[in-house]
Design a protein around this motif. Structure first.
Motif, PDB file in Angstrom:
ATOM      1  N   THR A 105       0.847  -1.182   0.000  1.00 52.51           N
ATOM      2  CA  THR A 105       0.000   0.000   0.000  1.00 52.51           C
ATOM      3  C   THR A 105       0.887   1.237   0.000  1.00 52.51           C
ATOM      4  O   THR A 105       2.108   1.122  -0.071  1.00 52.51           O
ATOM      5  CB  THR A 105      -0.955   0.011   1.218  1.00 52.51           C
ATOM      6  N   ASP A 106       0.265   2.391   0.073  1.00 54.54           N
ATOM      7  CA  ASP A 106       1.068   3.616   0.179  1.00 54.54           C
ATOM      8  C   ASP A 106       0.467   4.557   1.208  1.00 54.54           C
ATOM      9  O   ASP A 106      -0.655   4.393   1.665  1.00 54.54           O
ATOM     10  CB  ASP A 106       1.285   4.284  -1.181  1.00 54.54           C
ATOM     11  N   LEU A 107       1.279   5.528   1.568  1.00 56.16           N
ATOM     12  CA  LEU A 107       0.954   6.496   2.609  1.00 56.16           C
ATOM     13  C   LEU A 107       0.267   7.711   1.979  1.00 56.16           C
ATOM     14  O   LEU A 107       0.867   8.419   1.173  1.00 56.16           O
ATOM     15  CB  LEU A 107       2.245   6.909   3.323  1.00 56.16           C
ATOM     16  N   ILE A 108      -0.976   7.937   2.367  1.00 60.29           N
ATOM     17  CA  ILE A 108      -1.718   9.094   1.870  1.00 60.29           C
ATOM     18  C   ILE A 108      -0.994  10.372   2.309  1.00 60.29           C
ATOM     19  O   ILE A 108      -0.719  10.560   3.484  1.00 60.29           O
ATOM     20  CB  ILE A 108      -3.161   9.093   2.405  1.00 60.29           C
ATOM     21  N   GLY A 109      -0.659  11.214   1.348  1.00 56.93           N
ATOM     22  CA  GLY A 109       0.016  12.470   1.650  1.00 56.93           C
ATOM     23  C   GLY A 109       1.518  12.359   1.810  1.00 56.93           C
ATOM     24  O   GLY A 109       2.216  13.357   1.953  1.00 56.93           O
ATOM     25  N   GLY A 110       2.035  11.130   1.795  1.00 52.83           N
ATOM     26  CA  GLY A 110       3.474  10.900   1.833  1.00 52.83           C
ATOM     27  C   GLY A 110       4.163  11.393   3.099  1.00 52.83           C
ATOM     28  O   GLY A 110       3.539  11.608   4.141  1.00 52.83           O
ATOM     29  N   PHE A 111       5.473  11.570   2.973  1.00 51.93           N
ATOM     30  CA  PHE A 111       6.297  12.012   4.095  1.00 51.93           C
ATOM     31  C   PHE A 111       5.779  13.315   4.685  1.00 51.93           C
ATOM     32  O   PHE A 111       5.745  13.486   5.905  1.00 51.93           O
ATOM     33  CB  PHE A 111       7.750  12.191   3.639  1.00 51.93           C
ATOM     34  N   ARG A 112       5.369  14.220   3.840  1.00 53.55           N
ATOM     35  CA  ARG A 112       4.958  15.539   4.327  1.00 53.55           C
ATOM     36  C   ARG A 112       3.704  15.458   5.198  1.00 53.55           C
ATOM     37  O   ARG A 112       3.569  16.194   6.176  1.00 53.55           O
ATOM     38  CB  ARG A 112       4.809  16.497   3.163  1.00 53.55           C
ATOM     39  N   ALA A 113       2.790  14.551   4.874  1.00 50.68           N
ATOM     40  CA  ALA A 113       1.603  14.369   5.718  1.00 50.68           C
ATOM     41  C   ALA A 113       1.994  13.737   7.049  1.00 50.68           C
ATOM     42  O   ALA A 113       1.474  14.126   8.106  1.00 50.68           O
ATOM     43  CB  ALA A 113       0.573  13.503   4.995  1.00 50.68           C
ATOM     44  N   TRP A 114       2.900  12.772   7.002  1.00 56.63           N
ATOM     45  CA  TRP A 114       3.395  12.138   8.231  1.00 56.63           C
ATOM     46  C   TRP A 114       3.973  13.197   9.172  1.00 56.63           C
ATOM     47  O   TRP A 114       3.626  13.263  10.344  1.00 56.63           O
ATOM     48  CB  TRP A 114       4.443  11.096   7.853  1.00 56.63           C
ATOM     49  N   GLU A 115       4.848  14.024   8.623  1.00 55.71           N
ATOM     50  CA  GLU A 115       5.495  15.067   9.417  1.00 55.71           C
ATOM     51  C   GLU A 115       4.475  16.084   9.928  1.00 55.71           C
ATOM     52  O   GLU A 115       4.529  16.506  11.090  1.00 55.71           O
ATOM     53  CB  GLU A 115       6.573  15.759   8.589  1.00 55.71           C
ATOM     54  N   ALA A 116       3.531  16.471   9.086  1.00 54.51           N
ATOM     55  CA  ALA A 116       2.515  17.454   9.475  1.00 54.51           C
ATOM     56  C   ALA A 116       1.645  16.954  10.626  1.00 54.51           C
ATOM     57  O   ALA A 116       1.134  17.754  11.415  1.00 54.51           O
ATOM     58  CB  ALA A 116       1.641  17.814   8.272  1.00 54.51           C
ATOM     59  N   GLU A 117       1.489  15.645  10.742  1.00 50.82           N
ATOM     60  CA  GLU A 117       0.695  15.059  11.828  1.00 50.82           C
ATOM     61  C   GLU A 117       1.496  14.947  13.123  1.00 50.82           C
ATOM     62  O   GLU A 117       0.986  14.480  14.137  1.00 50.82           O
ATOM     63  CB  GLU A 117       0.158  13.682  11.432  1.00 50.82           C
ATOM     64  N   GLY A 118       2.767  15.345  13.083  1.00 50.65           N
ATOM     65  CA  GLY A 118       3.586  15.306  14.287  1.00 50.65           C
ATOM     66  C   GLY A 118       4.147  13.940  14.619  1.00 50.65           C
ATOM     67  O   GLY A 118       4.618  13.710  15.733  1.00 50.65           O
ATOM     68  N   LEU A 119       4.118  13.033  13.656  1.00 54.33           N
ATOM     69  CA  LEU A 119       4.687  11.710  13.868  1.00 54.33           C
ATOM     70  C   LEU A 119       6.210  11.781  13.804  1.00 54.33           C
ATOM     71  O   LEU A 119       6.766  12.747  13.264  1.00 54.33           O
ATOM     72  CB  LEU A 119       4.095  10.723  12.845  1.00 54.33           C
ATOM     73  N   PRO A 120       6.916  10.779  14.337  1.00 51.83           N
ATOM     74  CA  PRO A 120       8.378  10.849  14.452  1.00 51.83           C
ATOM     75  C   PRO A 120       9.119  11.048  13.124  1.00 51.83           C
ATOM     76  O   PRO A 120       8.821  10.385  12.138  1.00 51.83           O
ATOM     77  CB  PRO A 120       8.756   9.507  15.065  1.00 51.83           C
ATOM     78  N   VAL A 121      10.065  11.968  13.154  1.00 54.52           N
ATOM     79  CA  VAL A 121      10.950  12.262  12.018  1.00 54.52           C
ATOM     80  C   VAL A 121      12.339  12.479  12.585  1.00 54.52           C
ATOM     81  O   VAL A 121      12.486  13.074  13.660  1.00 54.52           O
ATOM     82  CB  VAL A 121      10.478  13.514  11.244  1.00 54.52           C
ATOM     83  N   VAL A 122      13.352  11.998  11.876  1.00 58.46           N
ATOM     84  CA  VAL A 122      14.740  12.206  12.284  1.00 58.46           C
ATOM     85  C   VAL A 122      15.502  12.876  11.136  1.00 58.46           C
ATOM     86  O   VAL A 122      15.013  12.935  10.004  1.00 58.46           O
ATOM     87  CB  VAL A 122      15.432  10.868  12.663  1.00 58.46           C
ATOM     88  N   ASP A 123      16.693  13.369  11.443  1.00 55.70           N
ATOM     89  CA  ASP A 123      17.538  13.949  10.389  1.00 55.70           C
ATOM     90  C   ASP A 123      17.747  12.923   9.292  1.00 55.70           C
ATOM     91  O   ASP A 123      17.866  11.721   9.554  1.00 55.70           O
ATOM     92  CB  ASP A 123      18.888  14.382  10.946  1.00 55.70           C
ATOM     93  N   GLY A 124      17.833  13.400   8.061  1.00 53.06           N
ATOM     94  CA  GLY A 124      17.953  12.522   6.909  1.00 53.06           C
ATOM     95  C   GLY A 124      19.363  12.405   6.364  1.00 53.06           C
ATOM     96  O   GLY A 124      20.291  12.996   6.886  1.00 53.06           O
ATOM     97  N   GLY A 125      19.453  11.610   5.320  1.00 50.66           N
ATOM     98  CA  GLY A 125      20.715  11.418   4.637  1.00 50.66           C
ATOM     99  C   GLY A 125      21.173   9.978   4.603  1.00 50.66           C
ATOM    100  O   GLY A 125      22.306   9.699   4.184  1.00 50.66           O
ATOM    101  N   SER A 126      20.321   9.055   5.022  1.00 50.66           N
ATOM    102  CA  SER A 126      20.698   7.649   4.972  1.00 50.66           C
ATOM    103  C   SER A 126      20.882   7.211   3.532  1.00 50.66           C
ATOM    104  O   SER A 126      20.097   7.574   2.664  1.00 50.66           O
ATOM    105  CB  SER A 126      19.627   6.776   5.616  1.00 50.66           C
ATOM    106  N   PRO A 127      21.888   6.388   3.271  1.00 47.01           N
ATOM    107  CA  PRO A 127      22.050   5.868   1.914  1.00 47.01           C
ATOM    108  C   PRO A 127      20.940   4.869   1.604  1.00 47.01           C
ATOM    109  O   PRO A 127      20.459   4.170   2.493  1.00 47.01           O
ATOM    110  CB  PRO A 127      23.416   5.181   1.944  1.00 47.01           C
ATOM    111  N   ALA A 128      20.546   4.833   0.359  1.00 46.68           N
ATOM    112  CA  ALA A 128      19.493   3.899  -0.067  1.00 46.68           C
ATOM    113  C   ALA A 128      20.047   2.491  -0.205  1.00 46.68           C
ATOM    114  O   ALA A 128      21.231   2.293  -0.446  1.00 46.68           O
ATOM    115  CB  ALA A 128      18.909   4.353  -1.404  1.00 46.68           C
ATOM    116  N   VAL A 129      19.153   1.520  -0.055  1.00 42.42           N
ATOM    117  CA  VAL A 129      19.488   0.135  -0.332  1.00 42.42           C
ATOM    118  C   VAL A 129      19.782   0.027  -1.818  1.00 42.42           C
ATOM    119  O   VAL A 129      19.034   0.567  -2.637  1.00 42.42           O
ATOM    120  CB  VAL A 129      18.311  -0.787   0.057  1.00 42.42           C
ATOM    121  N   THR A 130      20.847  -0.622  -2.155  1.00 45.56           N
ATOM    122  CA  THR A 130      21.183  -0.771  -3.586  1.00 45.56           C
ATOM    123  C   THR A 130      20.971  -2.182  -4.066  1.00 45.56           C
ATOM    124  O   THR A 130      20.744  -3.081  -3.313  1.00 45.56           O
ATOM    125  CB  THR A 130      22.637  -0.372  -3.846  1.00 45.56           C
TER     126      THR A 130
END
Length: 130
Positions: A105-130
Motif C-alpha cells: 500500500t502507500d501512505l496518503i500524503g506521503g512524508f509531508r503528511a506524516w510530518e505534518a501530523e507530528g509523527l516521528p521524524v529524524v535527520d535525513g541522509g541515509s544511503p538507499a538500499v542498492t
C-alpha cells in the motif's frame, strides 16, 4: 490516458493508509519504504525505521519470489511505500502488488503528511538500499 486517470486507476487497486494507520501498522510489523530521492531525505528528514529504496530498484528488492529481495520479504508482508506527497508511491504500491506483494500500500500524503501530523521524524541522509 492522462496521468490523473492513470493515478486514479492505480489507486483503485490499492487500499491506501493515512499517517496514523501507517504508524500503527509499522508497530505491528509492517515495512515502511521511503522511495524519495536522497536529496529529499537529506533536506527534509526521514521516518525512523523506514528503509530507503530508490524507485529504480524497488521491485527487485521487494519481489517476494526474487533472488535480489531483502530479507523477510514475503507475499503476505505489509509494505507501506511513501514518497514526498503520495503520488509516485501510489504507482509504486500498485506495481508491487502486481509482482506478488498482496498487501502493499502507500501512505496518503506521503512524508509531508506524516510530518505534518507530528509523527516521528529524524535527520535525513541515509544511503538507499542498492
Amino acid at each position: 490516458m492522462s496521468v490523473e486517470a492513470y493515478l486514479a486507476q492505480a489507486r483503485g487497486e490499492i487500499e491506501r493508509v493515512d499517517p496514523f494507520k501507517a504508524h500503527a501498522l509499522v508497530r505491528e510489523g509492517a515495512l515502511l519504504v521511503d522511495i524519495r530521492p536522497y536529496y529529499n531525505r537529506l533536506a527534509e528528514g526521514e521516518i525512523p525505521g523506514a528503509i530507503p529504496i530508490e524507485r529504480i530498484v524497488l521491485e527487485w528488492r521487494l519481489d517476494p519470489a526474487g533472488s535480489h529481495r531483502l530479507p523477510d520479504i514475503t507475499a503476505d508482508r505489509v509494505v507501506i511505500v511513501f514518497c514526498n506527497e503520495g503520488y509516485a508511491s501510489s504507482l509504486a504500491a500498485r506495481d508491487l502488488r502486481r509482482i506478488g506483494l498482496r498487501r502493499a500500500t502507500d501512505l496518503i500524503g506521503g512524508f509531508r503528511a506524516w510530518e505534518a501530523e507530528g509523527l516521528p521524524v529524524v535527520d535525513g541522509g541515509s544511503p538507499a538500499v542498492t
